[in-house]
Design a protein around this motif. Structure first.
Motif, short mmCIF file in Angstrom:
data_model
loop_
_atom_site.label_atom_id
_atom_site.label_comp_id
_atom_site.label_asym_id
_atom_site.label_seq_id
_atom_site.Cartn_x
_atom_site.Cartn_y
_atom_site.Cartn_z
N PRO A 260 -4.57 15.51 1.99
CA PRO A 260 -6.01 15.74 2.03
C PRO A 260 -6.65 14.96 3.19
O PRO A 260 -6.08 13.98 3.68
CB PRO A 260 -6.51 15.19 0.70
N ALA A 261 -7.82 15.39 3.60
CA ALA A 261 -8.50 14.81 4.76
C ALA A 261 -8.74 13.30 4.64
O ALA A 261 -8.51 12.56 5.58
CB ALA A 261 -9.81 15.53 5.00
N GLU A 262 -9.17 12.84 3.53
CA GLU A 262 -9.61 11.44 3.41
C GLU A 262 -8.72 10.55 2.55
O GLU A 262 -9.09 9.41 2.28
CB GLU A 262 -11.04 11.41 2.85
N HIS A 263 -7.60 11.04 2.10
CA HIS A 263 -6.77 10.22 1.22
C HIS A 263 -5.35 10.14 1.75
O HIS A 263 -4.67 11.16 1.77
CB HIS A 263 -6.77 10.77 -0.19
N PRO A 264 -4.89 9.00 2.12
CA PRO A 264 -5.68 7.78 2.31
C PRO A 264 -6.43 7.84 3.63
O PRO A 264 -6.09 8.63 4.51
CB PRO A 264 -4.63 6.68 2.33
N CYS A 265 -7.42 6.98 3.78
CA CYS A 265 -8.20 6.99 5.02
C CYS A 265 -7.38 6.37 6.15
O CYS A 265 -6.44 5.63 5.92
CB CYS A 265 -9.52 6.26 4.82
N GLY A 266 -7.73 6.74 7.36
CA GLY A 266 -7.05 6.22 8.53
C GLY A 266 -5.85 7.06 8.93
O GLY A 266 -5.59 8.13 8.37
N PRO B 72 7.98 4.63 12.49
CA PRO B 72 6.54 4.84 12.26
C PRO B 72 5.87 5.44 13.49
O PRO B 72 6.17 5.06 14.62
CB PRO B 72 6.02 3.43 11.99
N GLY B 73 5.00 6.38 13.25
CA GLY B 73 4.25 7.01 14.34
C GLY B 73 4.96 8.14 15.05
O GLY B 73 4.36 8.81 15.89
N ALA B 74 6.22 8.39 14.73
CA ALA B 74 6.95 9.47 15.40
C ALA B 74 6.39 10.84 15.02
O ALA B 74 6.41 11.76 15.84
CB ALA B 74 8.44 9.40 15.05
N HIS B 75 5.90 10.99 13.80
CA HIS B 75 5.34 12.26 13.34
C HIS B 75 3.99 12.02 12.66
O HIS B 75 3.87 12.05 11.43
CB HIS B 75 6.31 12.96 12.38
N ALA C 110 0.67 4.84 5.99
CA ALA C 110 -0.74 4.86 6.37
C ALA C 110 -1.14 3.53 7.00
O ALA C 110 -0.41 2.54 6.93
CB ALA C 110 -1.61 5.13 5.15
N HIS C 111 -2.31 3.55 7.60
CA HIS C 111 -2.88 2.36 8.22
C HIS C 111 -2.82 1.17 7.24
O HIS C 111 -3.02 1.35 6.05
CB HIS C 111 -4.33 2.66 8.62
N GLY C 112 -2.53 0.00 7.75
CA GLY C 112 -2.47 -1.19 6.91
C GLY C 112 -1.13 -1.37 6.23
O GLY C 112 -1.04 -2.07 5.23
N ASP C 113 -0.09 -0.72 6.74
CA ASP C 113 1.26 -0.82 6.19
C ASP C 113 1.33 -0.34 4.73
O ASP C 113 2.03 -0.91 3.90
CB ASP C 113 1.79 -2.25 6.31
N TYR C 114 0.58 0.72 4.43
CA TYR C 114 0.55 1.31 3.09
C TYR C 114 1.55 2.46 3.04
O TYR C 114 1.35 3.50 3.65
CB TYR C 114 -0.86 1.79 2.76
N TRP C 115 2.66 2.27 2.31
CA TRP C 115 3.70 3.29 2.13
C TRP C 115 3.45 4.02 0.83
O TRP C 115 3.11 3.41 -0.19
CB TRP C 115 5.07 2.63 2.05
N PHE C 116 3.65 5.34 0.83
CA PHE C 116 3.50 6.10 -0.41
C PHE C 116 4.37 7.36 -0.38
O PHE C 116 4.80 7.80 0.68
CB PHE C 116 2.03 6.43 -0.70
N ASP C 117 4.60 7.90 -1.57
CA ASP C 117 5.46 9.07 -1.74
C ASP C 117 4.65 10.35 -1.84
O ASP C 117 3.44 10.32 -2.02
CB ASP C 117 6.31 8.91 -3.02
#
Length: 91
Positions: free
Chosen positions: A18-24, A37-40, A68-75
């Motif tokens: 989604p557009a805003e989740h998570p932000c950044g 990180p950042g390759a895709h 995501a920004h801030g070193d936030y990893w998620f599945d």
């Protein structure tokens, strides 16, 4: 969400958030890009969602996560499964 298109010898997988989740900024990282990180990075679509398409070999089990920004990893809840550390999909 994952969108898949099978081609002759590959599968195109589009990773969609989604557009805003998570932000950044968010990128998808996995064994297909050596967990770099950042390759895709996901980019905005016209509908507001963010997405990136990766071409993968057929008949593979691919592990991945989002970063995501801030070193936030998620599945990805729409993945084919989770092995306790990562999401995975079958191409």
């Amino acid at each position: 969400m994952l969108e898949r298109k099978n081609r002759k010898n590959t599968t195109e997988v589009t990773f969609v958030l989604p557009a805003e989740h998570p932000c950044g900024e968010v990128s998808v990282v996995g064994d297909f890009n050596d967990w770099k990180p950042g390759a895709h990075p996901l980019a905005a679509r016209k509908d507001g969602a963010r997405a990136v398409t990766v071409t993968l070999p057929l008949e593979q089990r691919v592990h991945f996560r989002y970063l995501a920004h801030g070193d936030y990893w998620f599945d990805d809840h729409d993945a084919d499964g989770h092995d306790g550390r990562n999401s995975y999909l079958h191409t």
